[in-house]
Design a protein around this motif. Structure first.
Motif, PDB file in Angstrom:
ATOM      1  N   LEU A 243       0.837  -1.192   0.000  1.00 43.54           N
ATOM      2  CA  LEU A 243       0.000   0.000   0.000  1.00 43.54           C
ATOM      3  C   LEU A 243       0.878   1.251   0.000  1.00 43.54           C
ATOM      4  CD1 LEU A 243      -2.773  -1.003   2.570  1.00 43.54           C
ATOM      5  CD2 LEU A 243      -3.045  -0.757   0.101  1.00 43.54           C
ATOM      6  N   SER A 244       0.313   2.340  -0.458  1.00 46.54           N
ATOM      7  CA  SER A 244       1.020   3.616  -0.472  1.00 46.54           C
ATOM      8  C   SER A 244       1.249   4.106   0.956  1.00 46.54           C
ATOM      9  CB  SER A 244       0.201   4.654  -1.249  1.00 46.54           C
ATOM     10  OG  SER A 244       0.612   5.953  -0.934  1.00 46.54           O
ATOM     11  N   LYS A 245       2.494   4.434   1.257  1.00 48.25           N
ATOM     12  CA  LYS A 245       2.822   4.971   2.579  1.00 48.25           C
ATOM     13  C   LYS A 245       2.067   6.272   2.832  1.00 48.25           C
ATOM     14  CE  LYS A 245       6.859   6.342   5.346  1.00 48.25           C
ATOM     15  NZ  LYS A 245       8.344   6.495   5.328  1.00 48.25           N
ATOM     16  N   ARG A 246       1.871   7.036   1.773  1.00 44.34           N
ATOM     17  CA  ARG A 246       1.169   8.314   1.885  1.00 44.34           C
ATOM     18  C   ARG A 246      -0.295   8.111   2.275  1.00 44.34           C
ATOM     19  NH1 ARG A 246      -0.384  12.319  -2.706  1.00 44.34           N
ATOM     20  NH2 ARG A 246      -0.196  10.451  -3.966  1.00 44.34           N
ATOM     21  N   ILE A 247      -0.962   7.112   1.652  1.00 41.18           N
ATOM     22  CA  ILE A 247      -2.357   6.840   1.992  1.00 41.18           C
ATOM     23  C   ILE A 247      -2.474   6.341   3.424  1.00 41.18           C
ATOM     24  CG2 ILE A 247      -4.330   5.331   1.518  1.00 41.18           C
ATOM     25  CD1 ILE A 247      -3.701   5.489  -1.399  1.00 41.18           C
ATOM     26  N   LEU A 248      -1.570   5.451   3.822  1.00 39.14           N
ATOM     27  CA  LEU A 248      -1.595   4.930   5.192  1.00 39.14           C
ATOM     28  C   LEU A 248      -1.475   6.063   6.204  1.00 39.14           C
ATOM     29  CD1 LEU A 248       0.660   1.769   4.736  1.00 39.14           C
ATOM     30  CD2 LEU A 248      -1.781   1.765   5.274  1.00 39.14           C
ATOM     31  N   SER A 249      -0.553   6.977   5.929  1.00 43.75           N
ATOM     32  CA  SER A 249      -0.362   8.111   6.832  1.00 43.75           C
ATOM     33  C   SER A 249      -1.616   8.980   6.888  1.00 43.75           C
ATOM     34  CB  SER A 249       0.841   8.937   6.368  1.00 43.75           C
ATOM     35  OG  SER A 249       0.994  10.091   7.156  1.00 43.75           O
ATOM     36  N   GLU A 250      -2.221   9.223   5.725  1.00 42.77           N
ATOM     37  CA  GLU A 250      -3.424  10.043   5.661  1.00 42.77           C
ATOM     38  C   GLU A 250      -4.586   9.401   6.422  1.00 42.77           C
ATOM     39  OE1 GLU A 250      -5.582  13.436   4.599  1.00 42.77           O
ATOM     40  OE2 GLU A 250      -3.444  12.993   4.374  1.00 42.77           O
ATOM     41  N   MET A 251      -4.621   8.069   6.445  1.00 38.62           N
ATOM     42  CA  MET A 251      -5.681   7.337   7.139  1.00 38.62           C
ATOM     43  C   MET A 251      -5.342   7.077   8.604  1.00 38.62           C
ATOM     44  SD  MET A 251      -8.028   6.963   4.855  1.00 38.62           S
ATOM     45  CE  MET A 251      -9.109   5.705   5.538  1.00 38.62           C
ATOM     46  N   GLY A 252      -4.246   7.678   9.096  1.00 41.27           N
ATOM     47  CA  GLY A 252      -3.879   7.546  10.506  1.00 41.27           C
ATOM     48  C   GLY A 252      -3.143   6.273  10.849  1.00 41.27           C
ATOM     49  N   GLN A 253      -2.687   5.536   9.818  1.00 45.48           N
ATOM     50  CA  GLN A 253      -1.956   4.293  10.050  1.00 45.48           C
ATOM     51  C   GLN A 253      -0.447   4.600  10.084  1.00 45.48           C
ATOM     52  OE1 GLN A 253      -3.891   1.327  10.523  1.00 45.48           O
ATOM     53  NE2 GLN A 253      -5.378   2.989  10.556  1.00 45.48           N
ATOM     54  N   LEU A 254       0.088   4.841  11.265  1.00 43.30           N
ATOM     55  CA  LEU A 254       1.489   5.241  11.404  1.00 43.30           C
ATOM     56  C   LEU A 254       2.399   4.077  11.766  1.00 43.30           C
ATOM     57  CD1 LEU A 254       0.933   8.623  13.301  1.00 43.30           C
ATOM     58  CD2 LEU A 254       1.062   8.210  10.834  1.00 43.30           C
ATOM     59  N   THR A 255       1.811   2.911  12.048  1.00 45.57           N
ATOM     60  CA  THR A 255       2.582   1.711  12.362  1.00 45.57           C
ATOM     61  C   THR A 255       1.992   0.528  11.593  1.00 45.57           C
ATOM     62  OG1 THR A 255       1.167   1.171  14.263  1.00 45.57           O
ATOM     63  CG2 THR A 255       3.123   2.543  14.686  1.00 45.57           C
ATOM     64  N   GLY A 256       2.648  -0.620  11.689  1.00 44.46           N
ATOM     65  CA  GLY A 256       2.112  -1.827  11.053  1.00 44.46           C
ATOM     66  C   GLY A 256       2.556  -2.018   9.624  1.00 44.46           C
ATOM     67  N   TYR A 257       3.489  -1.199   9.154  1.00 45.75           N
ATOM     68  CA  TYR A 257       4.012  -1.384   7.803  1.00 45.75           C
ATOM     69  C   TYR A 257       5.538  -1.335   7.831  1.00 45.75           C
ATOM     70  CZ  TYR A 257       4.216   3.768   7.771  1.00 45.75           C
ATOM     71  OH  TYR A 257       4.465   5.077   8.070  1.00 45.75           O
ATOM     72  N   TYR A 258       6.129  -1.902   6.752  1.00 48.48           N
ATOM     73  CA  TYR A 258       7.576  -2.097   6.710  1.00 48.48           C
ATOM     74  C   TYR A 258       8.119  -1.668   5.350  1.00 48.48           C
ATOM     75  CZ  TYR A 258       5.870  -5.114  10.417  1.00 48.48           C
ATOM     76  OH  TYR A 258       5.208  -5.585  11.527  1.00 48.48           O
ATOM     77  N   PRO A 259       9.279  -0.999   5.346  1.00 48.14           N
ATOM     78  CA  PRO A 259       9.880  -0.605   4.059  1.00 48.14           C
ATOM     79  C   PRO A 259      10.367  -1.831   3.298  1.00 48.14           C
ATOM     80  CG  PRO A 259      11.377  -0.121   5.875  1.00 48.14           C
ATOM     81  CD  PRO A 259      10.082  -0.557   6.498  1.00 48.14           C
ATOM     82  N   LEU A 260      10.182  -1.836   1.999  1.00 54.52           N
ATOM     83  CA  LEU A 260      10.598  -2.971   1.178  1.00 54.52           C
ATOM     84  C   LEU A 260      12.112  -2.959   0.981  1.00 54.52           C
ATOM     85  CD1 LEU A 260       7.805  -2.777  -1.544  1.00 54.52           C
ATOM     86  CD2 LEU A 260       7.868  -4.231   0.487  1.00 54.52           C
ATOM     87  N   GLU A 261      12.710  -4.154   0.970  1.00 56.80           N
ATOM     88  CA  GLU A 261      14.159  -4.259   0.772  1.00 56.80           C
ATOM     89  C   GLU A 261      14.558  -3.693  -0.591  1.00 56.80           C
ATOM     90  OE1 GLU A 261      15.815  -7.996   3.240  1.00 56.80           O
ATOM     91  OE2 GLU A 261      14.344  -8.539   1.692  1.00 56.80           O
ATOM     92  N   LYS A 262      13.768  -4.012  -1.611  1.00 58.08           N
ATOM     93  CA  LYS A 262      13.945  -3.402  -2.931  1.00 58.08           C
ATOM     94  C   LYS A 262      12.815  -2.405  -3.103  1.00 58.08           C
ATOM     95  CE  LYS A 262      13.854  -4.461  -7.918  1.00 58.08           C
ATOM     96  NZ  LYS A 262      15.009  -3.641  -8.297  1.00 58.08           N
ATOM     97  N   PRO A 263      13.103  -1.100  -3.069  1.00 54.46           N
ATOM     98  CA  PRO A 263      12.039  -0.089  -3.083  1.00 54.46           C
ATOM     99  C   PRO A 263      11.109  -0.244  -4.288  1.00 54.46           C
ATOM    100  CG  PRO A 263      14.156   0.916  -2.578  1.00 54.46           C
ATOM    101  CD  PRO A 263      14.446  -0.501  -2.994  1.00 54.46           C
ATOM    102  N   LEU A 264       9.836   0.058  -4.067  1.00 54.88           N
ATOM    103  CA  LEU A 264       8.839   0.059  -5.132  1.00 54.88           C
ATOM    104  C   LEU A 264       8.132   1.416  -5.085  1.00 54.88           C
ATOM    105  CD1 LEU A 264       7.305  -1.351  -7.389  1.00 54.88           C
ATOM    106  CD2 LEU A 264       5.809  -2.383  -5.670  1.00 54.88           C
ATOM    107  N   CYS A 265       8.440   2.267  -6.043  1.00 54.64           N
ATOM    108  CA  CYS A 265       7.901   3.627  -6.067  1.00 54.64           C
ATOM    109  C   CYS A 265       7.224   3.911  -7.407  1.00 54.64           C
ATOM    110  CB  CYS A 265       9.017   4.653  -5.829  1.00 54.64           C
ATOM    111  SG  CYS A 265       9.868   4.473  -4.237  1.00 54.64           S
ATOM    112  N   PHE A 266       6.232   4.763  -7.370  1.00 52.26           N
ATOM    113  CA  PHE A 266       5.532   5.177  -8.582  1.00 52.26           C
ATOM    114  C   PHE A 266       5.399   6.692  -8.583  1.00 52.26           C
ATOM    115  CE2 PHE A 266       3.932   0.872  -7.838  1.00 52.26           C
ATOM    116  CZ  PHE A 266       4.192   0.291  -9.072  1.00 52.26           C
ATOM    117  N   ASN A 267       5.632   7.286  -9.731  1.00 54.39           N
ATOM    118  CA  ASN A 267       5.469   8.731  -9.877  1.00 54.39           C
ATOM    119  C   ASN A 267       4.012   9.064 -10.153  1.00 54.39           C
ATOM    120  OD1 ASN A 267       8.199   9.193  -9.483  1.00 54.39           O
ATOM    121  ND2 ASN A 267       8.673   9.151 -11.665  1.00 54.39           N
TER     122      ASN A 267
END
Length: 298
Positions: A243-267
Motif C-alpha cells: 500500500l502507499s505509505k502516503r495513503i496509510l499516513s493520511e488514514m492515521g496508520q502510522l505503524t504496522g508497515y515495513y519498508p521494502l528491501e527493494k524499493p517500489l515507487c511510482f510517480n
C-alpha cells in the motif's frame, strides 16, 4: 468573405502537431482516420499552403506547418481563456471533473478539493475514483478533465500534458505481524498470505512484475478493488499487502508497515488535454496541486 478554418480543424491540427501520426491523432480526436485526413486537407485548402507532408513512410509538418502550428495553439488558447474568463465574469461556475486512480486513492484528492473550493468560488470540482483502464477511457472521451494517476508502463498517453507532483512509495502493510523493521524481510512476504488488487487492474500487474524481479511467489489470498478495502482486510486478518505509505499516513496508520528491501515507487502525475475548453481553470487547479507539493518538499 474569405473562408476561415473552423475551431475543430485548428484543434485537430494541434493534435496532429503533437503526435505527427494520422492514426494516433484521429484516435485522440475521437474521429475516424479518413475523417481526420479530410479535415487536414480541407484546412490546407482554406489557408492555401501545404501544412503536412505525406508519403508511404509517414507524415510530418512542413516548415509552414510548424509556423502555423504555433499560431493555431495561440488562437485556440486565447479563445478558451476568453470563454473561461467570460463565464467567471458572468458569475457562472466552471465544473471540473477529476478522476483519481483507484490504487492511488481519492482521500488526498478530496482533501485538496475541499481547500481549493474555499479559495476558488467559481470552480466546482467533482472527483471520481476509477481503475486505470476506465480512467484513461474517460479522459480520452472528455468525461473527465484531469486524471490523477501513476504512470504505469502499460499506459499510452501520447498527446497529453503530464505534470509530475509526487513520488509514492509502496510499503508492506501487515498490522497483525508485529515485527520490527529489522525483523522484516522479503521472505516474510512469501510466507504470509497476500492481499492484492483485482487481476485486471494495472496495479496488480505492476505488483506481480515486482514479485518476479525479486523472485518470490506469494500466496494471493484475496484480490480487492480499492486500497481502503485492502487496508481493512489486512486489519482483520493475518495478511500482508503493498500500500502507499502516503495513503496509510493520511488514514492515521502510522505503524504496522515495513519498508521494502527493494524499493517500489511510482510517480504520480496530473494528466490533461491542453485543448480542453476549460484549460485556464484546469491550470489553476494543477498549479495549486503542484505548489502544494513543492511547498511540502521544502
Amino acid at each position: 468573405m474569405r473562408e476561415k478554418p473552423s475551431i475543430q480543424q485548428l484543434e485537430n491540427f494541434i493534435i496532429y502537431g503533437k503526435v505527427h501520426n494520422f492514426a494516433t491523432a484521429a484516435r485522440l480526436a475521437n474521429i475516424t482516420q479518413s475523417a481526420f485526413s479530410f479535415q487536414m486537407k480541407k484546412l490546407e485548402e482554406i489557408v492555401g499552403v501545404q501544412l503536412i507532408t505525406r508519403s508511404t513512410r509517414g507524415s510530418h509538418l512542413t516548415r509552414e506547418g510548424e509556423f502555423f502550428l504555433s499560431k493555431a495553439i495561440k488562437i485556440v488558447d486565447d479563445l478558451n481563456n476568453a470563454i473561461d474568463e467570460l463565464q467567471k465574469f458572468s458569475g457562472k461556475t466552471v465544473s471540473l471533473n477529476i478522476g483519481a486512480l483507484m490504487s492511488l486513492g481519492d482521500v488526498l484528492m478530496n482533501r485538496h478539493v475541499s481547500y481549493f473550493k474555499r479559495h476558488n468560488k467559481n470552480i466546482d470540482i467533482n472527483v471520481y475514483n476509477l481503475e486505470a483502464k476506465i480512467l484513461l477511457r474517460k479522459l480520452e472521451n472528455g468525461e473527465i478533465d484531469i486524471a490523477s494517476s501513476f504512470l504505469l508502463p502499460q499506459m499510452s498517453l501520447d498527446g497529453y500534458v503530464k505534470e509530475f507532483f509526487y513520488q509514492d512509495e509502496l510499503v508492506y502493510y501487515a498490522p497483525n505481524l508485529n515485527l520490527s523493521d529489522e525483523e522484516f524481510s522479503s521472505d516474510i512476504i512469501e510466507q504470509i498470505p497476500f492481499a492484492s488488487y483485482s487481476p485486471d487492474y494495472f496495479m496488480a500487474t505492476a505488483i506481480d512484475d515486482y514479485f518476479k524481479q525479486i523472485n518470490i511467489n506469494p500466496n494471493i489470498e484475496a484480490r480487492l478493488s480499492t486500497p481502503y478495502a485492502i487496508m481493512q482486510y489486512c486489519k482483520s486478518n493475518k495478511t500482508g499487502a503493498f500500500l502507499s505509505k502516503r495513503i496509510l499516513s493520511e488514514m492515521g496508520q502510522l505503524t504496522g508497515y515495513y519498508p521494502l528491501e527493494k524499493p517500489l515507487c511510482f510517480n504520480a502525475y496530473l494528466i490533461y488535454k491542453h485543448e480542453n475548453p476549460k484549460i485556464s481553470s484546469i491550470k489553476i487547479f494543477v498549479d495549486y496541486i503542484l505548489n502544494l507539493y513543492n511547498t511540502a518538499k521544502e
